[in-house]
Write an enzyme that holds these catalytic residues in place. Structure first.
Site, short mmCIF file in Angstrom:
data_model
loop_
_atom_site.label_atom_id
_atom_site.label_comp_id
_atom_site.label_asym_id
_atom_site.label_seq_id
_atom_site.Cartn_x
_atom_site.Cartn_y
_atom_site.Cartn_z
N HIS A 348 -11.47 -6.02 -7.44
CA HIS A 348 -10.56 -6.12 -6.29
C HIS A 348 -11.11 -5.54 -5.00
O HIS A 348 -10.36 -5.40 -4.03
CB HIS A 348 -9.24 -5.40 -6.59
CG HIS A 348 -8.41 -6.07 -7.62
ND1 HIS A 348 -7.46 -7.02 -7.32
CD2 HIS A 348 -8.41 -5.95 -8.96
CE1 HIS A 348 -6.90 -7.45 -8.44
NE2 HIS A 348 -7.46 -6.80 -9.46
N LYS A 534 0.19 -2.74 5.87
CA LYS A 534 -0.82 -2.60 4.82
C LYS A 534 -1.30 -1.16 4.85
O LYS A 534 -0.98 -0.42 5.77
CB LYS A 534 -1.99 -3.56 5.07
CG LYS A 534 -2.50 -3.53 6.53
CD LYS A 534 -3.54 -4.58 6.79
CE LYS A 534 -2.96 -5.95 7.07
NZ LYS A 534 -3.04 -6.88 5.96
N ARG A 535 -2.06 -0.76 3.84
CA ARG A 535 -2.58 0.60 3.86
C ARG A 535 -3.42 0.84 5.11
O ARG A 535 -3.99 -0.10 5.66
CB ARG A 535 -3.43 0.86 2.61
CG ARG A 535 -2.61 1.09 1.37
CD ARG A 535 -1.74 2.33 1.50
NE ARG A 535 -2.54 3.53 1.37
CZ ARG A 535 -2.64 4.25 0.27
NH1 ARG A 535 -1.95 3.91 -0.81
NH2 ARG A 535 -3.39 5.33 0.23
N LYS A 540 -9.45 -2.26 7.82
CA LYS A 540 -8.33 -3.16 8.13
C LYS A 540 -8.05 -3.22 9.63
O LYS A 540 -7.31 -4.04 10.11
CB LYS A 540 -7.07 -2.73 7.36
CG LYS A 540 -7.21 -2.90 5.84
CD LYS A 540 -5.96 -2.42 5.12
CE LYS A 540 -6.11 -2.34 3.61
NZ LYS A 540 -5.94 -3.63 2.92
N THR A 642 -2.75 -9.87 0.41
CA THR A 642 -1.63 -10.64 -0.12
C THR A 642 -0.44 -10.61 0.84
O THR A 642 0.41 -11.50 0.78
CB THR A 642 -1.19 -10.12 -1.52
OG1 THR A 642 -1.18 -8.69 -1.49
CG2 THR A 642 -2.13 -10.60 -2.60
N LYS A 646 2.54 -13.45 1.96
CA LYS A 646 3.99 -13.19 2.05
C LYS A 646 4.51 -13.53 3.43
O LYS A 646 5.59 -14.11 3.60
CB LYS A 646 4.27 -11.72 1.73
CG LYS A 646 3.93 -11.35 0.30
CD LYS A 646 3.81 -9.84 0.08
CE LYS A 646 3.07 -9.58 -1.22
NZ LYS A 646 2.64 -8.17 -1.37
C1 26V Z 1 -9.19 2.19 -5.94
C2 26V Z 1 -9.30 3.51 -6.16
C3 26V Z 1 -10.62 4.11 -6.06
C4 26V Z 1 -10.65 5.39 -6.79
C5 26V Z 1 -9.53 6.29 -6.44
C6 26V Z 1 -8.22 5.68 -6.75
C7 26V Z 1 -8.16 4.23 -6.46
C8 26V Z 1 -6.94 3.61 -6.52
C9 26V Z 1 -6.85 2.28 -6.30
C10 26V Z 1 -7.97 1.57 -6.01
C11 26V Z 1 -7.83 0.13 -5.84
C12 26V Z 1 -8.17 -0.33 -4.51
C13 26V Z 1 -8.42 -1.76 -4.62
C14 26V Z 1 -7.33 -2.59 -4.03
O1 26V Z 1 -6.17 -2.28 -3.92
N1 26V Z 1 -7.77 -3.74 -3.65
C15 26V Z 1 -6.93 -4.73 -3.06
O2 26V Z 1 -6.57 -5.63 -4.07
C16 26V Z 1 -5.71 -6.65 -3.59
C17 26V Z 1 -5.30 -7.48 -4.77
O3 26V Z 1 -6.40 -8.16 -5.28
C18 26V Z 1 -6.41 -7.45 -2.52
O4 26V Z 1 -5.51 -8.40 -2.02
C19 26V Z 1 -6.90 -6.56 -1.40
O5 26V Z 1 -7.67 -7.30 -0.48
C20 26V Z 1 -7.72 -5.42 -1.96
O6 26V Z 1 -8.05 -4.49 -0.96
#
Ligand code: 26V
Length: 801
Positions: A348, A534-535, A540, A642, A646
């Site tokens: 992701h 968004k975050r 971003k 996403t 929406k």
């Molecule tokens: C990563 C990490 C890294 C380690 C620390 C804790 C932590 C927690 C969550 C994440 C996940 C980040 C990845 C993420 O949210 N990616 C997003 O995924 C969406 C669904 O596929 C996508 O639409 C977004 O573009 C993407 O940034």
């Protein structure tokens, strides 16, 4: 299901009485919610029971979607919608003199995720159930979700999200399905009489994993699937073992709180414990369930698909190996064949810093047996690939390297499928992030473009629009989202276009009331609602949006008489508590909001609204009111996005870079119906390759941009002296990592174009319609169907048109 209003009101009244020993008229919205939740759970209980029974009887293949985050949003309305009893219940409650919306709002929003990744998992749960696919969720029941965000003096302050305070009416605790997860201690391999090596454990820290199941109701199909969330507890102590306070705390901590950082893999041992905890508990319960009806493991991959949502659950790979080797006496080769045939992995993110790695020393200490297995996976991988690909490539891609366990590499090596979440993202995985592994396993790589639960994001969040659509094309689109395309036949129907505008205004009123009540800011419904939700991340580029606001502000100050189309700039964004830079941007936006909103010269021409604590429920309020969807990440950085989908579904026009799924949205709706700008991914990679990006060149040649940059440091915006300098330096001194300055001019040009175009009401509504009509293809139903067909090989009931 069938339910008439009379039966419902009778059931509800007696439920309130039975639960709280009071009359309905004396009950609070929270009590009403609890009673209603219990009642719905009861109504749905046969579906839930029969669904599991049917899967078992038919011996259907099951999918287990492992995700360390799920962001389902409130479940009351969506359960009612999917059961087909929303209108009946709404009418019944109003008959009793109750406020349905108020009851809905008293439900806490389970914040068990950070952003896109967790929300996607929840959308996919909804779609699996709605397709009649045997899909199960597997995750963590965090005691505290993502922090609650408040602003104090413009700064983000994080408060705990005590979402379970009043219990969770949708969950069922199933203590009889608990299992033990082992951490730490020592392990050695003891030869058995038959020559087998058996691991013997000593001094382990055992944790009891207790599952809480939540029913996931399918849309009008009688299916209810299960999302299983695990909670860490003390193991039962048959021998009256005494647990020290430290031991108790260590166990409680595991599922105490969600990690709020979605960008930096900090390598903390508690996070690794969380990952193994839910991976191990999930795999144990899958194998246990499978063995109820199957005597050999040969069939396992034909009956079970395990999906790894980003790398966080990657330990399912060595955990399944462990169970097969140690508990089922499988030989290695067979165990490995079963494991790789069962597992699939979605990546992701392409941000290097989010790729998880764990220091080997930490990993080994916490998971000694799992480490032995990873070592053996690593050894065999090297042995097999070395002769073909050479030492360099193998070293770069092996699960163990540089003193680290590399989770993404382990995930690719242990799975039969690896996918990205939009075409560009998948190409970049192949070309860059996972380039060497792509060379080794080209057949494993594939794309699955993300999708959204249109039932929640259109049918529930935007009832007025949904009803308008029904009135034109009937209701088929509600079960077959692509049918919404037929709406484009009305692109020249003036009355319909006016109705579309009316709906948008109604939704704006709704949002403006919230903004007035909660923030005390008055926003008109004639303004352009320009939304970025968004975050908060540097990539971003909320900063680019900030620059446009400063530009508009200065322009009005310079030309007070100039007629402008009013704008409301709406932000929603949480920053990771440790992400200093992102927090500075939050302070900047709030300071700018204070300046702009209180300036008499500006009046209603510009308003800046930063809505605190953005999450699923606020998304449902904001998205239907949006005119402009800001999707302005640096090209190549946003895997998919996403919220872009929406917002499109709700008729917003995208102001977008050619990044992630923006590219696909533009293709679907037509370039003429969006505003695209900026560097492409190729441009960005070109700069990287040549190393010739100089941000100051862009500032030097553009006086307007230079002036805006100066407002960060010259006191124009009060209260940001530290933050302003920091941000200024990031752009000029540290050469603007995300190409904000390179994209500024084109971005601003598009923003000006938007203001002009907005006045042509008919054409605007036509373009809004084009977005709505093209949005069906982004329904998660289709995405999940493709996962089912291409990756999981699981059947599903519903035929999608
Ligand atoms: C990563 C990490 C890294 C380690 C620390 C804790 C932590 C927690 C969550 C994440 C996940 C980040 C990845 C993420 O949210 N990616 C997003 O995924 C969406 C669904 O596929 C996508 O639409 C977004 O573009 C993407 O940034």
């Amino acid at each position: 299901m069938k339910l008439d209003e009379k039966k419902f009101t009778k059931d509800f009244v007696s439920e309130v009485k039975a639960t709280y020993a009071i009359d309905v008229k004396d009950s609070s919205p929270l009590e009403q919610l609890m009673a209603l939740g219990n009642l719905i759970k009861r109504y749905d209980s046969s579906n839930w029971k029969n669904t599991s029974k049917k899967y078992r009887q038919k011996d259907d293949k099951q999918v287990y979607y492992f995700s360390i985050e799920f962001l389902p949003g409130r479940l009351l309305k969506s359960n009612l919608l999917n059961l087909g009893i929303l209108d009946t219940v709404r009418a019944g409650l109003s008959e009793l003199g109750l406020d349905f919306e108020k009851i809905c709002r008293s439900e806490p929003d389970p914040g068990l995720g950070n952003g896109g990744l967790g929300r996607l998992a929840a959308c996919y749960m909804d779609s699996m159930a709605s397709l009649g696919m045997a899909g199960n969720g597997n995750g963590i029941r965090y005691r505290y979700g993502l922090f609650k965000q408040v602003f104090m003096n413009g700064y983000q302050v994080e408060l705990p999200d005590d979402w379970l305070r009043n219990g969770n009416v949708w969950e069922i605790r199933r203590e009889n399905r608990a299992c033990v997860v082992r951490f730490g201690g020592h392990v050695w391999l003891q030869p058995q009489a038959d020559g087998h090596l058996r691991p013997v454990y000593d001094h382990t820290d055992d944790v009891l994993a207790v599952p809480y199941d939540v029913g996931i109701v399918g849309y009008h199909n009688g299916v209810t699937n299960t999302m299983r969330l695990w909670s860490a507890e003390l193991p039962p102590s048959a021998d009256q073992t005494f647990y020290s306070q430290a031991q108790r705390d260590r166990i409680d901590q595991i599922t105490e709180v969600l990690y709020p950082d979605d960008s930096n893999a900090a390598g903390r041992s508690l996070r690794l414990r969380q990952e193994y905890f839910f991976s191990s508990a999930g795999v144990q319960s899958i194998v246990r369930h499978y063995l109820l009806d199957h005597s050999t493991l040969k069939e396992f991959p034909r009956k079970v698909a395990i999906h790894i949502n980003d790398t966080h659950p990657t330990l399912v790979i060595p955990e399944l190996m462990r169970i097969l080797l140690d508990e089922c006496d499988c030989p290695w080769e067979k165990a490995w064949q079963i494991t790789t045939a069962t597992m699939s992995y979605t990546n992701h993110t392409i941000m290097q810093e989010a790729l998880e790695t764990w220091p080997i020393d930490m990993f080994k200490g916490l998971l000694p047996r799992i480490y032995q297995i990873v070592q053996e996976i690593d050894r065999r991988y090297r042995q097999e690939k070395l002769p073909i690909f050479g030492e360099n490539t193998v070293d770069k891609t092996a699960p163990l390297g540089n003193g680290q366990v590399r989770m993404a590499y382990l995930a690719v090596i242990g799975s039969h499928s690896v996918n990205g979440v939009a075409p560009l993202h998948t190409e970049l995985l192949k070309k860059d992030v996972l380039m060497d592994l792509y060379r080794i396993y080209p057949e494993r790589f594939n794309n699955k473009t993300n999708g959204i639960a249109d039932r929640r994001w259109l049918q529930l969040a935007n009832d007025p629009l949904s009803k308008l659509i029904d009135s034109k094309i009937g209701k088929d689109w509600r079960s077959n989202p692509k049918q919404i395309q037929t709406l484009s036949a009305f692109e020249n129907d003036d009355k319909f276009l006016q109705d579309l505008e009316k709906v948008k205004i109604e939704n704006k009123k709704n949002l403006s009331k919230y903004v007035k009540d909660e923030l005390g800011i008055t926003i008109g419904t004639d303004a352009i609602y320009d939304v970025q939700i968004k975050r908060l991340h540097a990539y971003k580029r909320q900063l680019l949006h900030v620059f446009e606001i400063i530009r508009e502000y200065l322009d009005i100050k310079d030309h007070p008489q100039k007629k402008v189309i009013p704008r409301v700039h709406i932000f929603g964004a949480k920053a990771a508590p440790s992400y200093h830079y992102a927090k500075s941007v939050i302070k900047l936006i709030n300071a700018l909001a204070d300046l702009v909103n209180s300036d008499k010269d500006i009046g209603n021409k510009i308003k800046v609204v930063f809505i605190p604590n953005y999450g699923v429920s606020l998304g449902e309020l904001i998205i239907p009111a949006a005119d402009i969807s800001e999707q302005i990440s640096t090209a190549s950085k946003e895997a998919s996005g996403t919220s872009n989908m929406k917002l499109m579904t709700n008729g917003a026009l995208s102001l977008a870079t050619m990044d992630g799924a923006n590219i696909d949205i533009v293709r679907a709706a037509g370039k003429e119906n969006e505003y695209t700008f900026g560097l492409t991914a190729d441009d960005v990679y070109g700069y990287y390759r040549r190393g010739d990006y100089h941000s100051s060149d862009f500032a030097n040649k553009n006086p307007e941009l230079q002036r805006i940059l100066n407002t960060l440091i010259d006191g124009t915006i009060p209260g940001i002296s530290t933050e302003g300098h920091e941000i200024y330096d990031s752009l000029i001194r540290y050469n603007d990592e995300y190409f904000v300055l390179a994209d500024y001019a084109e971005y601003v040009q598009k923003q000006k174009q938007i203001s002009q175009d907005f006045t042509n009401r008919k054409q605007w509504e036509q373009r809004s319609l084009a977005n709505i009509a093209a949005s069906g293809t982004f329904s998660a139903d289709y995405a999940v169907a493709r996962y089912g067909e291409d990756i999981w090989q699981v059947p599903y009931d519903r035929i999608l048109k």
